[in-house]
Structures are given as C-alpha cells and as structure tokens.
Write a protein that holds these residues in place. Sequence first.
Motif: not given
Length: 296
Positions: A177-187, A266-275, A281-285
């Motif tokens: 969830p933290g990188y899915y909108r990013d360019d691969r250079s930021r992974f 399938y693995l969101w983060q509770d600290s992150k607001s929903r896009n 959200i099915r499962f989250s940290g």
Amino acid sequence: RQLYHYIFQSYSGFYKQPCIICSRTDVMTVTPWLAPVVWEGTFNPDLLDSIYKPKNITIAATVFAVGKYIRFLKDFLETAEQHFFVCFNVHIYVFTDRPKEVPKVKMAPGRKLVVHSVPSSKRWQEISARRMEFIQTLIKENLQKHVDYIFCLDVDSKFHSRWGTESLGGLVAVVHPGYYRDDRSRFPYEQRPESRAYMAPGEGDFYYCGGAFGGLLQEVYQLTKTCRTNFEEDAKKGIEAAWQEESHLNRYMWINKPSKVLSPEYLWQDSKSRNPEVHIIRFSGVVKNYAEIRPT
Ligand code: UD2
C-alpha cells in the motif's frame, strides 16, 4: 441456508450477466503478463465460492507471533474467523516462542489452529527473515497431503472484510500500500549488486508486501526455498537485504511473475488514509510502536 445458496448458484447459473465491455477503469485489473489484479468490483464472490466449494479445498495460513508480537494474535485470529475463507477448511499455523500465551479462540467446524514452537531472537530482522525457513520446513514435513493453498501473513494485522476464493492462484502477491502509486525508481528494492535480492535500475513491476503472499503449496514451497537460500547466501557474505525477506520476495516475484496479484485492499495500513480507488479494506496492519515492541 448457505448450502442452499451454493447449490442455487452452482446449478442455476443465475447471477448477474458478465459484461464484456464494462470493467473498472480507475485501476489496472490485469497485468501485462495477463495475471488478474483483484480489486473490489472485479469478481463475483458467490460465483467463485460455488466453483471452489465442491472441490473441498483446504487453505493454510501461517502467522508468526514471537516475543511481544503475541499480543496481536487474538485480534488476528478472531477477525480471521469472521472474514478469512469463511465456510472453507482453514488450518492456521501459529509459530511462537510463547505457546502458553496463545489465546483460545472459538473456531467454526472445518477450521483449526496448530501451534509450533520457535526460538526467541534478539534481532527482529532475524525473526521476520527466518519465516521463509520455517514455512519451507512446515510445507515439506507437515502439509503436503492435507493442504491445497497457503497464505503467509503478518500477525500485527486484522481482517475487516472478506478475504476468500478470489485470492486463490498459483503464485499470489499483494501490492504494497505504501508504494503502489509510485514510480519504480522509488521502490525500496535491494540496490547492492552483491546481494541475491538485487534489483537493477529499471527492473521491477510492483513493490510487493512481505506481510502477505501465498498460492498453491508447491509454488510457495519453491518461493520460500529460494528466498531462504538467497538470504543465507547473502548472510555468508555479511549482507542483509534492505527489507530482509521482503527484498528477496520482490526479487523472486520479478523473475517468477505472480499468476494473481492482490490489490492493496489485501494489506492496507491503519496509519494510512484510504485512497479513492480503495473501495474496501480487507486486511490491514495495525499501528504499532516499533521501539517498544521489537527486541532491543
Ligand atoms: C514489513 C513487512 C514484513 C517484513 C518486514 C521486513 C508488510 C506489511 N510488512 O513490516 O512482512 O517483510 O517489513 O522484514 O509488508 N515478528 C515477530 N516478532 C518480532 C518481530 C517480527 O513475531 O519481534 C513477525 C510478526 O509476524 C510480524 C512480522 O514478523 O508481523 C514482520 O515484522 P514487522 O511487522 O515488525 O515488520 P514491518 O512492520 O517492518
């Protein structure tokens, strides 16, 4: 009633007509190598259940609760009961150094919990990375005859909605969830060529989570065996990949493309607001205090 529902769905074929020119257009629903990407609105859960139910499949899940992480286990298990493959055979394998503290959670028929003891560790990196080794051994020694699919999940997480048959596939990865909108250079891939987890600039499809992956037993066996070997080869050279087994998993998924990709639902983060593209959200940290919870 549930049974009647399955029979009805299976034999009548009475469900909403699939529309070949309609689909979600705000997200990718199939990868360039033609693996489905699972988002809410891309599948019919009842139809899928009616296909898998007669096969009488068994799904295993592994979860590690070492040291203070045992405190997350109760919520994990209770919410799994409510949302994870409900009405299917589910075997949950808990690995812990505190077997006496494993909570008693009432499980539905067809579901069971198996506890395995593992040593404590002074380094959190070792706990998370050695999961590959323990899962590989578990599959080899215990699961071959009893289980069809397996998912390997982080314990500091909770289920909130259905995680079911739509997630089944040969090799299954979850987009982080933290990188899915990013360019691969930021992974945050491993960037040192000496490491077996190395990803060169310009490589990589998505950044996948170490906290949830799975698939057919044999596929996950190959994955855990390879990641374990590569992790150990790195260790001999004094290298620990940037994100331990998550880095090795990402390398593996680059070479062996997943046959099904699960969206960050399938693995969101509770600290992150929903896009907006995340409808459910099915499962989250859960939010945790790393300094307090990890071994020093
Ligand atoms: C990320 C990944 C995690 C792993 C890690 C890198 C997600 C959501 N999480 O999470 O899977 O790849 O980066 O190593 O993708 N554990 C214990 N006791 C400990 C420490 C860890 O039981 O003292 C287990 C536990 O099951 C936990 C897992 O290892 O869920 C991962 O550890 P983490 O949650 O501390 O890792 P984190 O949050 O950096």
